[in-house]
Design a protein around this motif. Structure first.
Motif, mmCIF file in Angstrom:
data_model
loop_
_atom_site.group_PDB
_atom_site.id
_atom_site.type_symbol
_atom_site.label_atom_id
_atom_site.label_comp_id
_atom_site.label_asym_id
_atom_site.label_seq_id
_atom_site.Cartn_x
_atom_site.Cartn_y
_atom_site.Cartn_z
ATOM 1 N N ILE A 21 1.075 -1.133 -0.293
ATOM 2 C CA ILE A 21 -0.135 0.023 0.246
ATOM 3 C C ILE A 21 1.166 1.486 -0.121
ATOM 4 O O ILE A 21 0.738 2.657 -1.047
ATOM 5 C CB ILE A 21 -0.714 -0.423 1.660
ATOM 6 N N LEU A 22 2.232 1.327 0.752
ATOM 7 C CA LEU A 22 2.768 2.341 1.183
ATOM 8 C C LEU A 22 3.795 2.479 -0.990
ATOM 9 O O LEU A 22 3.684 4.170 -1.097
ATOM 10 C CB LEU A 22 3.529 2.089 1.522
ATOM 11 N N ILE A 24 2.644 1.527 -3.894
ATOM 12 C CA ILE A 24 1.613 2.168 -4.366
ATOM 13 C C ILE A 24 0.816 3.439 -4.183
ATOM 14 O O ILE A 24 1.505 4.776 -5.087
ATOM 15 C CB ILE A 24 0.313 1.220 -4.807
ATOM 16 N N PHE A 25 1.264 4.143 -3.248
ATOM 17 C CA PHE A 25 1.075 5.775 -2.698
ATOM 18 C C PHE A 25 1.849 6.177 -2.669
ATOM 19 O O PHE A 25 1.649 7.442 -3.550
ATOM 20 C CB PHE A 25 0.494 5.373 -0.964
ATOM 21 N N ILE A 26 3.187 5.839 -3.317
ATOM 22 C CA ILE A 26 4.370 6.929 -3.132
ATOM 23 C C ILE A 26 4.500 6.797 -4.385
ATOM 24 O O ILE A 26 4.777 8.068 -5.221
ATOM 25 C CB ILE A 26 5.563 5.622 -2.882
ATOM 26 N N VAL A 28 1.971 6.626 -7.413
ATOM 27 C CA VAL A 28 0.430 6.745 -7.049
ATOM 28 C C VAL A 28 0.880 8.149 -9.206
ATOM 29 O O VAL A 28 -0.383 8.133 -9.622
ATOM 30 C CB VAL A 28 -0.932 6.628 -6.617
ATOM 31 N N ASN A 29 1.307 9.152 -7.889
ATOM 32 C CA ASN A 29 1.145 10.357 -8.538
ATOM 33 C C ASN A 29 1.718 10.386 -10.253
ATOM 34 O O ASN A 29 1.630 10.828 -11.250
ATOM 35 C CB ASN A 29 1.903 11.606 -8.208
#
Length: 137
Positions: A21-22, A24-26, A28-29
């Protein structure tokens, strides 16, 4: 005592899930850049392969994938540190007569934070080595 809890299968899978999750979050932009054909190879190594390793470890949690993951994370950490050091040293050497100091407190603090995060990530992955399940007949 903490490492004893890291040896349980559920905790390990939870850690891999949080890591995924972390990760992908990093990134995603940067999804629009990831699927651009000219830079896909770079993002393949930096984003997609680690995500696939985390997904595989989340599903299977075996020693083979763990070994590949620990080797990948260790090599990525060494590559990251090497690039930061070489880049900063080259910038410092090439800055002919620039009056402003290059090695500022903020730069050193950022280095310490990045090295701490890399060290902690490597330590956690090392400590959550899966235990072989004993088959009973």
């Amino acid at each position: 005592m903490l490492t004893k809890h890291l040896k349980t299968d559920k905790v390990q899978r939870l850690i891999y899930g949080i890591g995924l999750i972390l990760w992908i979050f990093i990134w995603v932009n940067d999804l629009s850049f990831i699927f651009n054909a000219s830079v896909f190879g770079i993002y393949l190594w930096q984003v997609i392969i680690p995500a696939l390793l985390l997904i595989g470890q989340l599903i299977f949690n075996n020693k083979t994938l763990w070994t590949i993951l620990i080797v990948y994370v260790s090599l990525y950490s060494l590559w990251f540190i090497w690039n930061i050091v070489v880049t900063d040293i080259l910038i410092d050497i090439q800055r002919d007569y620039l009056p402003r100091a290059f090695w500022t407190f903020e730069k050193i603090l950022n280095w310490i934070i990045m090295l701490t995060v890399l060290g902690f990530t490597n330590w956690i992955i090392w400590k959550i080595k899966p235990i072989a399940k004993i088959k009973t007949k």
